[in-house]
Design a protein around this motif. Sequence first.
Motif, PDB file in Angstrom:
ATOM      1  N   HIS A  13     -10.903   7.954 -15.691  1.00 36.76           N
ATOM      2  CA  HIS A  13     -10.591   9.261 -16.117  1.00 36.76           C
ATOM      3  C   HIS A  13     -10.520  10.287 -14.707  1.00 36.76           C
ATOM      4  O   HIS A  13     -10.176  11.361 -14.740  1.00 36.76           O
ATOM      5  N   ILE A  14     -10.936   9.652 -13.771  1.00 37.28           N
ATOM      6  CA  ILE A  14     -10.994  10.526 -12.304  1.00 37.28           C
ATOM      7  C   ILE A  14     -10.024  10.254 -11.314  1.00 37.28           C
ATOM      8  O   ILE A  14     -10.272  10.547 -10.390  1.00 37.28           O
ATOM      9  N   LYS A  15      -8.852   9.581 -11.676  1.00 36.71           N
ATOM     10  CA  LYS A  15      -7.891   8.852 -10.781  1.00 36.71           C
ATOM     11  C   LYS A  15      -7.381  10.215  -9.978  1.00 36.71           C
ATOM     12  O   LYS A  15      -7.058   9.992  -8.802  1.00 36.71           O
ATOM     13  N   PRO A  16      -7.009  11.149 -10.653  1.00 31.00           N
ATOM     14  CA  PRO A  16      -6.581  12.531 -10.306  1.00 31.00           C
ATOM     15  C   PRO A  16      -7.551  12.923  -9.231  1.00 31.00           C
ATOM     16  O   PRO A  16      -7.068  13.672  -8.147  1.00 31.00           O
ATOM     17  N   VAL A  17      -8.594  13.060  -9.290  1.00 30.30           N
ATOM     18  CA  VAL A  17      -9.484  13.527  -8.555  1.00 30.30           C
ATOM     19  C   VAL A  17      -9.806  12.803  -7.136  1.00 30.30           C
ATOM     20  O   VAL A  17      -9.699  13.251  -6.220  1.00 30.30           O
ATOM     21  N   VAL A  58     -19.821  13.478 -11.499  1.00 30.34           N
ATOM     22  CA  VAL A  58     -18.798  12.618 -10.852  1.00 30.34           C
ATOM     23  C   VAL A  58     -17.911  13.452 -10.043  1.00 30.34           C
ATOM     24  O   VAL A  58     -17.591  12.922  -8.808  1.00 30.34           O
ATOM     25  N   VAL A  59     -17.262  14.190 -10.584  1.00 21.99           N
ATOM     26  CA  VAL A  59     -16.014  15.128 -10.080  1.00 21.99           C
ATOM     27  C   VAL A  59     -16.720  15.879  -8.845  1.00 21.99           C
ATOM     28  O   VAL A  59     -16.374  15.944  -7.592  1.00 21.99           O
ATOM     29  N   GLU A  60     -17.839  16.470  -8.933  1.00 19.16           N
ATOM     30  CA  GLU A  60     -18.516  17.119  -8.223  1.00 19.16           C
ATOM     31  C   GLU A  60     -18.771  16.304  -6.839  1.00 19.16           C
ATOM     32  O   GLU A  60     -18.897  16.533  -5.585  1.00 19.16           O
TER      33      GLU A  60
END
Length: 93
Positions: A13-17, A58-60
């Motif tokens: 879910h975080i590949k773009p980040v 996770v994003v942070e």
Amino acid sequence: MDEVKSIKEWKPHIKPVLSCKASEFRLMGYENATQEDIWNCLTEKVWKGNPEKHLYEVVEDIFHLGTDIYLSYLTVNAYKQDDLEASIAALLH
């Protein structure tokens, strides 16, 4: 979304980040930075395994990853690679 999952479960879910962070590091002179490098650095240096976190945490963590931690990760891996190559060379000779 108030869901808590393991880090590995969030990865798809975080590949773009991760891509965004790798691009940022490439702009800062780390020309070989990749999504996988960023992921491995976070796993080894920040998360130290597979903890459970919220998506926003996770994003942070990704956006707060500094070049100092990334450089430390690269340096340690370079030493590991050198040791591996030396070990292989010793076995072959």
